[in-house]
Design an enzyme around this catalytic site. Structure first.
Site, short mmCIF file in Angstrom:
data_model
loop_
_atom_site.label_atom_id
_atom_site.label_comp_id
_atom_site.label_asym_id
_atom_site.label_seq_id
_atom_site.Cartn_x
_atom_site.Cartn_y
_atom_site.Cartn_z
N GLU A 40 0.80 -1.25 0.00
CA GLU A 40 0.00 0.00 0.00
C GLU A 40 0.82 1.28 0.00
O GLU A 40 0.54 2.19 0.78
CB GLU A 40 -0.96 -0.01 1.20
CG GLU A 40 -1.91 -1.18 1.19
CD GLU A 40 -2.92 -1.16 2.33
OE1 GLU A 40 -2.83 -0.28 3.19
OE2 GLU A 40 -3.81 -2.03 2.35
N ASP B 195 -12.11 -10.32 -0.92
CA ASP B 195 -13.39 -10.40 -0.22
C ASP B 195 -14.34 -9.46 -0.96
O ASP B 195 -13.90 -8.50 -1.58
CB ASP B 195 -13.29 -10.11 1.29
CG ASP B 195 -12.57 -8.83 1.68
OD1 ASP B 195 -12.38 -7.96 0.80
OD2 ASP B 195 -12.22 -8.69 2.86
N ASN C 49 2.18 -5.09 -3.23
CA ASN C 49 0.76 -5.40 -2.96
C ASN C 49 -0.02 -4.12 -2.67
O ASN C 49 0.45 -3.26 -1.93
CB ASN C 49 0.72 -6.33 -1.72
CG ASN C 49 -0.62 -6.93 -1.46
OD1 ASN C 49 -1.23 -7.51 -2.35
ND2 ASN C 49 -1.10 -6.83 -0.22
N HIS D 122 -10.25 -6.06 -2.37
CA HIS D 122 -11.34 -5.88 -1.40
C HIS D 122 -12.46 -5.19 -2.17
O HIS D 122 -12.38 -3.99 -2.43
CB HIS D 122 -10.86 -5.01 -0.22
CG HIS D 122 -9.79 -5.67 0.58
ND1 HIS D 122 -10.01 -6.83 1.30
CD2 HIS D 122 -8.49 -5.35 0.78
CE1 HIS D 122 -8.90 -7.18 1.92
NE2 HIS D 122 -7.96 -6.31 1.61
N GLU E 281 -6.07 -10.62 -1.34
CA GLU E 281 -6.90 -10.40 -0.14
C GLU E 281 -8.37 -10.36 -0.51
O GLU E 281 -9.13 -9.54 0.02
CB GLU E 281 -6.48 -9.09 0.57
CG GLU E 281 -5.01 -9.05 0.93
CD GLU E 281 -4.59 -7.80 1.70
OE1 GLU E 281 -5.47 -7.08 2.20
OE2 GLU E 281 -3.38 -7.57 1.80
C1 XIL Z 1 -6.32 -6.13 8.25
C2 XIL Z 1 -6.67 -7.32 9.14
O1 XIL Z 1 -7.58 -8.13 8.45
C3 XIL Z 1 -7.24 -6.85 10.43
O2 XIL Z 1 -7.38 -7.94 11.34
C4 XIL Z 1 -6.33 -5.80 11.08
O3 XIL Z 1 -6.95 -5.28 12.22
C5 XIL Z 1 -6.05 -4.68 10.11
O4 XIL Z 1 -5.49 -5.22 8.92
N1 XIL Z 1 -4.97 -4.50 3.59
C6 XIL Z 1 -3.98 -5.32 4.08
C7 XIL Z 1 -4.24 -6.19 5.24
O5 XIL Z 1 -2.92 -5.43 3.44
O6 XIL Z 1 -3.10 -6.40 6.01
C8 XIL Z 1 -5.34 -5.65 6.12
O7 XIL Z 1 -5.63 -6.62 7.12
C9 XIL Z 1 -6.56 -5.33 5.28
C10 XIL Z 1 -6.24 -4.30 4.25
#
Ligand code: XIL
Length: 452
Positions: A160, A267, A202, A238, A265
């Site tokens: 990020e 979802d 990422n 996401h 990631e």
């Molecule tokens: C999130 C986790 O899912 C949570 O449990 C934590 O509190 C915060 O981080 N992008 C990412 C992940 O790269 O590491 C994040 O994970 C979600 C967004």
């Protein structure tokens, strides 16, 4: 695990003059449909992973699903900077190690997440700047990657680092303020520490061609040109209640730079389209040979960081949701094998039809008792194509039930498929693919292809 596809044979081919030309049809005999995400993804050489935590390892009902379904694990939090170096120079690898041990004992690979990120930094790092922070950050990369050397399939070396919105530039952070070269310094340190791991950049909001993903694209291209070690790009994915129509195109353009792409990631906010969005993401990855795996960010809706959005594949009781079935079906419909995977080559046999007009189409069928998936390759002739329509005859007793990367008119008899917004343009001699699923025996007659 690899389950070979069997029984390919060409059915027929023919040609017709003019802009409408003929195609050949290849039929693939019944292959055993895999019944888990991991096994099905493995048929095309890909992994299917889940984000989890060491504290879950003792939750037997939870772990029985993880062990059954997934071939890759990633630590949702246990390998982040605040978790692994809570005090400067004092490293705690216990939870990460437990996840790695579990994965190894169960034949799973591990994604490493993440070496450097502006969030979830330990307090001591948040208070540093300048050379002190740069030195501490690179030491962190070196120490963690060295500890896990040889055990990590892919590391999210940097997470990020790009800004949202239209700038296409870097996000401001304490790390960014140490100098624009902090990302390449991190990648070089990671390569030196663990030469066997794939090194990924990422990020999120990169789920299509937009200013942010284009900024990252330019960085990756620059890294490749200058020999900065980078092997992969992670698209967090996401997702909300719609999917950017350029999702697959975006994966493809990164792959074309010579890096792997991983959906890291995934979802999807629950809504009427959740299952179809999950399926479309899966198909987009499968359509690009260098898209090598998919990870979902949690197991059950109740485990998700997106509280109340129910964005995962299993409900709170561990039951498979419609989204699960959609992903599994999409995986079982297959796609090109990843480079270097055992075989499972694209299901195309027979000679390419001669292209005398604007385009040609070729259908490949993957059949089972009562249904089929058709993959259609649309190939441009000597001139670039701007818009195409493929006509297929679907026999009585058969009906098209879903289509991807195209829009169908009709479901039985004469069915035509029009390009989607993002794949109408095909360069001269190039091709694109779409697919459809149906009941019954599938098309037996020759498809046509027309341009315009
Ligand atoms: C999130 C986790 O899912 C949570 O449990 C934590 O509190 C915060 O981080 N992008 C990412 C992940 O790269 O590491 C994040 O994970 C979600 C967004």
């Amino acid at each position: 695990m690899h389950i070979p596809r069997k029984g390919r044979f060409a059915l027929l081919s023919a040609t017709v003059a003019g802009a409408v030309v003929a195609a050949s049809i290849s039929v693939i005999g019944t292959a055993e449909a895999a019944t888990t995400l991991g096994a099905s993804a493995a048929q095309t050489g890909r992994y299917f992973g889940v984000a989890t935590s060491a504290f879950r390892l003792t939750d037997a009902p939870y772990m029985s699903i993880v062990n059954r379904e997934f071939t890759s694990l990633v630590a949702e939090n246990d390998m982040k900077w605040d978790a692994t170096e809570p005090q400067q120079g004092r490293f705690t690898f216990t939870n990460g190690d437990r996840l790695v041990s579990h994965a190894q004992a169960n034949g799973m690979t591990v994604r490493g997440h993440t070496l450097l990120w502006h969030a979830q930094q330990p307090g001591w790092a948040q208070g540093l700047s300048g050379t002190a922070l740069r030195t501490a950050a690179i030491n962190h990369v070196t120490q963690v990657a060295t500890h896990y050397r040889g055990k990590i399939h892919s590391w999210d070396v940097v997470n990020e680092a790009f800004a949202d919105g239209g700038s296409g530039g870097r996000r401001d952070s304490n790390l960014q303020r140490t100098g624009n070269d902090w990302i390449e310094a991190a990648f070089r340190a990671a390569r030196a520490a663990d030469p066997g791991a794939k090194l990924c950049y990422n990020d999120y909001n990169t789920d299509g061609i937009n200013a942010k993903s284009t900024g990252i694209y330019a960085m990756v291209r620059d890294f490749k040109a200058r020999g900065v070690p980078i092997d992969c790009v992670g698209l967090q994915s996401h997702l909300g209640t719609s999917l950017d129509p350029t999702y697959q195109q975006n994966i493809q353009r990164f792959a074309s730079l010579g890096v792997d792409v991983q959906i890291t990631e995934l979802d999807v906010q629950q809504g009427s389209d959740q299952a179809s969005i999950f399926a479309a993401v899966t198909r987009a990855c499968l359509a690009v040979a260098r898209c090598t795996g998919i990870t979902v960010w949690g197991l059950r809706d109740s485990d998700s960081w997106r509280t109340g959005q129910n964005p995962l594949l299993f409900d709170a009781s561990g039951n498979r949701k419609p989204a699960y079935t959609a992903v599994l079906d999409a995986l079982n419909a297959g796609g090109p094998a990843t480079p270097g995977s055992p075989s499972s080559s694209p299901p195309v046999t027979g000679s390419s039809p001669p292209v005398t007009g604007g385009c040609s189409a070729r259908v490949t069928l993957d059949t089972w008792n009562g249904g089929y998936v058709a993959t259609v390759r649309v190939t441009a002739g000597p001139a670039a194509v701007n818009g195409w329509t493929v006509g297929v005859t679907v026999p009585a007793g058969s009906a098209v039930t879903s289509t991807w990367n195209a829009a169908n008119t009709g479901t039985s008899g004469a069915v035509s498929f029009r390009n989607a917004g993002y794949n109408g343009q095909i360069p001269a001699g190039g091709y694109t693919e779409f697919g459809f699923q149906g009941t019954g025996a599938g098309p037996a007659a020759t498809p046509t292809c027309a341009v315009g």
